[in-house]
Design an enzyme around this catalytic site. Structure first.
Site, PDB file in Angstrom:
ATOM      1  N   LYS A 155       0.846  -1.182   0.000  1.00  0.00           N
ATOM      2  CA  LYS A 155       0.000   0.000   0.000  1.00  0.00           C
ATOM      3  C   LYS A 155       0.893   1.248   0.000  1.00  0.00           C
ATOM      4  O   LYS A 155       2.055   1.177   0.441  1.00  0.00           O
ATOM      5  CB  LYS A 155      -0.945  -0.025   1.204  1.00  0.00           C
ATOM      6  CG  LYS A 155      -0.230  -0.055   2.574  1.00  0.00           C
ATOM      7  CD  LYS A 155       0.237   1.319   2.996  1.00  0.00           C
ATOM      8  CE  LYS A 155       1.254   1.333   4.071  1.00  0.00           C
ATOM      9  NZ  LYS A 155       1.994   2.610   4.169  1.00  0.00           N
ATOM     10  N   TYR A 243      -3.716   3.845   6.756  1.00  0.00           N
ATOM     11  CA  TYR A 243      -4.147   2.855   7.737  1.00  0.00           C
ATOM     12  C   TYR A 243      -5.408   3.322   8.458  1.00  0.00           C
ATOM     13  O   TYR A 243      -6.306   2.522   8.753  1.00  0.00           O
ATOM     14  CB  TYR A 243      -3.046   2.591   8.769  1.00  0.00           C
ATOM     15  CG  TYR A 243      -1.879   1.801   8.256  1.00  0.00           C
ATOM     16  CD1 TYR A 243      -2.009   0.454   7.941  1.00  0.00           C
ATOM     17  CD2 TYR A 243      -0.633   2.393   8.091  1.00  0.00           C
ATOM     18  CE1 TYR A 243      -0.936  -0.287   7.479  1.00  0.00           C
ATOM     19  CE2 TYR A 243       0.446   1.667   7.624  1.00  0.00           C
ATOM     20  CZ  TYR A 243       0.293   0.326   7.315  1.00  0.00           C
ATOM     21  OH  TYR A 243       1.361  -0.399   6.850  1.00  0.00           O
TER      22      TYR A 243
END
Length: 404
Positions: A155, A243
């Site tokens: 990511k 996140y």
């Protein structure tokens, strides 16, 4: 009490001695049944499932051998049940040879970036794991897919929605699977928090918060590219705020309907000449839920709070590499929720073995490319809002911005 016969001290000791002697004799008999010399014993009962036979494990090629890959990815592949490292890709030949020697990978399975196409001829490689700076994700992923390999990519998936879509299209064209490495979806404390929320143990959760901050230190090589917008694609929001964003969407089970954000960087700090330091955002969901998220490059905190009317679940830390915790509190008590033998290290082996299992047995990838694309679209909307001084941006369920 008068119905119980009295027992003298002498008779009690005698009885106890007889019982002890019997136990000793039984123990001696059992010991005599075990040969004194080495011999084959029955299969033991294991607390953790053992690895599958090596022939049944999928081979993975790790692309990029920086700090994260060497500190966490390679050891996780060594612990995995369904997966094993069989090839490496790096622009530094000496570094690659050193890693290969530590993990028993042959020199003929080391590639540089220019020779990635040759991975297609290596039948031992089923999956390519892209663990490189953000701006390289799209190109390396497409090249691996075109070589006939499945791909897991770190990511954020890429630096723009267009790049994400290119990766998804390449996976479809190659008939290969594509996964984004959102490791927290397998972190045991995060999983338990979601189970509790879904089961109603927290009650109605109308509000949630998530704050992800970590110091940016350009003296460390792994942080230098994060201060460069062309490579990182953004600052703390892209790097660690993702996140907060992805975690709350997953935990709450719905995408935001509109978002608002602000960003700030202290003047004169050379770390933030190109990228932002602090990001704060508000999210509103179709159900009516509200959430706030933040990210930053000064403090060190990774926390998620789910504010239920029965109890508040606090993950603090929530997404650290190790040592995550879950605490549930209400007006009467505060208790730590334990996960038994499961530790935070499972987030790494969990995502890796999940992908191997899906490739081998079929099913849906838990964190597919479409999820990564959605998140990058929402990040784009957050930056748009920040540029417009915190204006509200309306979103479609796939994260695209609705016309004003």
């Amino acid at each position: 009490m008068t119905d119980i016969p009295a027992v003298s001290r002498r008779s009690f000791i005698g009885t106890a001695a007889t019982g002890l002697g019997g136990a000793m004799l039984a123990g001696q008999a059992a010991a005599q049944a075990i040969p004194a010399t080495a011999t084959g014993r029955p299969e033991p009962q294991l607390e953790l499932e053992p690895p599958l036979p090596q022939a049944q494990q999928l081979g993975w090629a790790v692309v990029g051998l920086g700090h994260y890959a060497q500190q966490y990815v390679m050891p996780a592949l060594g612990r995995a049940r369904r997966s094993r490292a069989v090839a490496l890709v790096s622009g530094n030949a000496d570094k690659a040879r050193g890693v290969a020697e530590r993990y028993g990978i042959g020199r003929d399975a080391i590639y540089d970036y220019a020779a990635m196409a040759r991975i297609g001829r290596n039948d031992d490689v089923a999956v390519v794991y892209v663990v490189t700076p953000n701006s390289t994700h799209a190109d390396l992923t497409v090249r691996a897919l075109e070589a006939g390999k499945h791909v897991m990519v770190e990511k954020p998936m890429a630096n723009s929605p267009a790049e994400c879509q290119r990766m998804i299209d390449a996976a479809r064209a190659a008939d290969r699977r594509l996964m984004v490495a959102y490791r927290a979806h397998w972190e045991p404390h995060n999983v338990r928090a979601k189970e509790m929320l879904d089961a109603g143990e927290l009650g109605q959760v109308w509000f949630a918060t998530s704050d992800h901050h970590r110091p940016l230190d350009p003296s460390r090589p792994r942080d230098q590219w994060r201060a460069q917008a062309a490579i990182a694609g953004g600052g703390s929001l892209v790097d660690i705020g993702i996140y907060s964003l992805n975690g709350l969407i997953w935990l709450l089970g719905e995408e935001p309907a509109r978002v608002s954000a602000t960003i700030f960087s202290p003047p004169g700090d050379p770390r933030f000449a190109e990228v932002e330091n602090i990001m704060t955002a508000q999210l509103e969901f179709p159900s009516g839920r509200r959430a706030t998220i933040s990210s930053g490059y000064d403090a060190d905190k990774k926390r998620i709070d789910l504010w239920g009317d029965k109890a508040v679940a606090v993950l603090d830390p929530a997404t650290a590499y190790s040592g995550n915790t879950l605490t549930v509190t209400n007006a009467k008590e505060s208790r730590e929720i334990l996960t038994g033998e499961r530790t935070s290290a499972e987030q790494f082996t969990g995502e890796i073995d999940h992908f191997s299992q899906i490739i081998t047995e079929g099913g849906e990838v838990a964190t597919p490319g479409e999820m990564g694309l959605r998140d990058v679209r929402i990040i784009e909307a957050l930056y748009r809002s920040a540029a417009e001084r915190g204006s509200w941006i309306e979103l479609a369920p796939d994260g695209t911005m609705r016309p004003a």
